[in-house]
Design a protein around this motif. Structure first.
Motif, mmCIF file in Angstrom:
data_model
loop_
_atom_site.group_PDB
_atom_site.id
_atom_site.type_symbol
_atom_site.label_atom_id
_atom_site.label_comp_id
_atom_site.label_asym_id
_atom_site.label_seq_id
_atom_site.Cartn_x
_atom_site.Cartn_y
_atom_site.Cartn_z
ATOM 1 N N VAL A 175 0.937 -1.192 -0.181
ATOM 2 C CA VAL A 175 -0.108 -0.021 0.062
ATOM 3 C C VAL A 175 0.965 1.837 0.286
ATOM 4 O O VAL A 175 2.113 1.079 0.902
ATOM 5 N N GLU A 176 0.270 2.477 -0.537
ATOM 6 C CA GLU A 176 1.566 3.671 -0.855
ATOM 7 C C GLU A 176 1.201 4.615 0.474
ATOM 8 O O GLU A 176 0.679 3.627 0.901
ATOM 9 N N GLY A 177 3.091 4.456 1.048
ATOM 10 C CA GLY A 177 3.414 5.159 1.956
ATOM 11 C C GLY A 177 3.261 4.812 3.307
ATOM 12 O O GLY A 177 3.407 5.111 4.538
ATOM 13 N N GLU A 178 3.181 3.397 2.809
ATOM 14 C CA GLU A 178 3.042 1.882 4.129
ATOM 15 C C GLU A 178 3.884 0.718 3.831
ATOM 16 O O GLU A 178 4.523 0.408 2.726
ATOM 17 N N SER A 179 5.185 1.037 5.004
ATOM 18 C CA SER A 179 6.188 -0.303 4.794
ATOM 19 C C SER A 179 5.583 -1.856 5.990
ATOM 20 O O SER A 179 6.379 -2.262 5.369
ATOM 21 N N GLU A 180 3.981 -1.454 5.861
ATOM 22 C CA GLU A 180 3.698 -2.933 6.969
ATOM 23 C C GLU A 180 3.128 -3.818 5.477
ATOM 24 O O GLU A 180 3.971 -3.718 4.549
ATOM 25 N N THR A 181 2.913 -5.443 6.031
ATOM 26 C CA THR A 181 2.614 -5.586 5.132
ATOM 27 C C THR A 181 1.645 -5.708 3.886
ATOM 28 O O THR A 181 0.588 -4.375 4.330
ATOM 29 N N PRO A 182 1.735 -5.869 2.497
ATOM 30 C CA PRO A 182 0.566 -6.045 1.669
ATOM 31 C C PRO A 182 -0.731 -6.201 2.302
ATOM 32 O O PRO A 182 -0.807 -6.746 2.333
ATOM 33 N N THR A 183 -1.559 -5.553 1.742
ATOM 34 C CA THR A 183 -2.520 -5.803 1.331
ATOM 35 C C THR A 183 -3.622 -5.552 0.851
ATOM 36 O O THR A 183 -5.300 -6.270 0.893
ATOM 37 N N SER A 184 -2.529 -5.899 -0.439
ATOM 38 C CA SER A 184 -3.747 -5.976 -1.702
ATOM 39 C C SER A 184 -3.383 -6.643 -2.317
ATOM 40 O O SER A 184 -1.851 -7.295 -2.284
ATOM 41 N N LEU A 185 -3.536 -7.512 -3.433
ATOM 42 C CA LEU A 185 -2.609 -8.747 -4.661
ATOM 43 C C LEU A 185 -3.239 -7.699 -6.094
ATOM 44 O O LEU A 185 -3.831 -7.358 -6.060
ATOM 45 N N ASP A 186 -2.329 -8.036 -6.911
ATOM 46 C CA ASP A 186 -2.978 -7.757 -7.862
ATOM 47 C C ASP A 186 -2.400 -8.684 -9.115
ATOM 48 O O ASP A 186 -1.684 -9.553 -8.417
ATOM 49 N N GLY A 187 -3.460 -9.509 -10.110
ATOM 50 C CA GLY A 187 -3.498 -10.366 -10.581
ATOM 51 C C GLY A 187 -3.332 -9.681 -12.193
ATOM 52 O O GLY A 187 -3.621 -9.526 -12.784
ATOM 53 N N ALA A 188 -3.086 -11.025 -12.660
ATOM 54 C CA ALA A 188 -2.985 -10.614 -14.144
ATOM 55 C C ALA A 188 -3.637 -11.907 -15.179
ATOM 56 O O ALA A 188 -3.003 -13.412 -14.280
ATOM 57 N N LEU A 189 -4.051 -12.336 -15.273
ATOM 58 C CA LEU A 189 -4.748 -13.112 -16.639
ATOM 59 C C LEU A 189 -5.035 -12.901 -17.674
ATOM 60 O O LEU A 189 -5.053 -12.115 -19.150
ATOM 61 N N SER A 190 -4.355 -14.129 -18.245
ATOM 62 C CA SER A 190 -4.146 -14.164 -19.808
ATOM 63 C C SER A 190 -4.989 -15.390 -20.694
ATOM 64 O O SER A 190 -4.415 -16.603 -20.066
ATOM 65 N N LEU A 191 -6.017 -15.862 -21.589
ATOM 66 C CA LEU A 191 -6.179 -16.942 -22.079
ATOM 67 C C LEU A 191 -5.709 -16.339 -24.205
ATOM 68 O O LEU A 191 -6.670 -15.443 -24.222
ATOM 69 N N ASP A 192 -5.518 -17.528 -24.400
ATOM 70 C CA ASP A 192 -5.459 -18.247 -25.701
ATOM 71 C C ASP A 192 -6.667 -19.029 -26.398
ATOM 72 O O ASP A 192 -6.500 -20.037 -26.005
ATOM 73 N N SER A 193 -8.239 -18.841 -26.851
ATOM 74 C CA SER A 193 -8.528 -19.731 -27.340
ATOM 75 C C SER A 193 -8.422 -19.995 -28.676
ATOM 76 O O SER A 193 -7.731 -19.780 -29.311
#
Length: 193
Positions: A175-193
């Motif tokens: 989290v911006e401005g905090e050095s604590e443990t991260p509390t959010s997730l970034d995800g990415a999805l890619s699909l080829d059909s």
């Protein structure tokens, strides 16, 4: 003239080096198999604890493999079922591996098919490869979790799903401005059909 004690094999520097290497190998060999036996016992204990809660887990022909630099659990097939038939699913063979030289990294490969029976309706899925990767922190949490799949096919009622290649990645983000443990997730999805 040299005596027989001066010509002893154990007095030669290379012989001492060979003995040290042999001793290290013996320690590694014994340590790996001792840890493998310990890990197998812990897995059996966990399966028994889950069984007491009403969930049956069958890891057919379970074995611990990977000597000398990896350790992992292998099953010819895996089935998990609730004793009251709340849920049930089956998978093909499962192979996991943790690198001893990179603690925290875990790879799991799962073979098709996947079958489940929610509400008495059978659902199936098939794929050519499915790989899970987890880079965990030794203090808890993880750096990266990902799933890669190829030639995935399933049918849900009248809807057919075909994915040639797919990947799903998650990373914790600070989290911006905090050095604590991260509390959010970034995800990415890619699909080829």
């Amino acid at each position: 003239m040299a005596t027989s004690t001066e010509r002893s094999f154990f007095r030669h520097p290379m012989a001492k080096f060979a003995l040290v290497i042999f001793a290290l190998f013996a320690l590694w060999f014994g340590g790996w198999f001792a840890f493998a036996s310990y890990a197998d016992g812990k897995i059996a204990e966990a399966v028994e604890n889950v069984d007491q809660r009403g969930i049956l887990i069958d890891c057919e022909n379970r074995s611990i493999r990977g000597f000398p630099f990896r350790i992992g659990v292998h099953c010819d097939s895996l089935s998990v079922a609730h004793k009251r038939d709340v849920f049930r699913f089956e998978l093909g063979s499962i192979r996991t591996a943790a690198q001893l030289y990179a603690p925290g990294e875990l790879v799991a490969e799962i073979e098709a098919p996947f079958k489940t029976w929610p509400n008495g309706v059978e659902l199936n899925a098939d794929w050519s490869f499915l790989r899970l990767f987890l880079d965990a922190n030794l203090t808890g949490g993880f750096e990266l979790a990902s799933l890669k799949i190829g030639d995935f096919k399933t049918t849900v009622k009248t809807i057919a799903v075909n994915i040639a290649k797919g990947a799903l990645h998650f990373r914790p983000t600070p989290v911006e401005g905090e050095s604590e443990t991260p509390t959010s997730l970034d995800g990415a999805l890619s699909l080829d059909s």
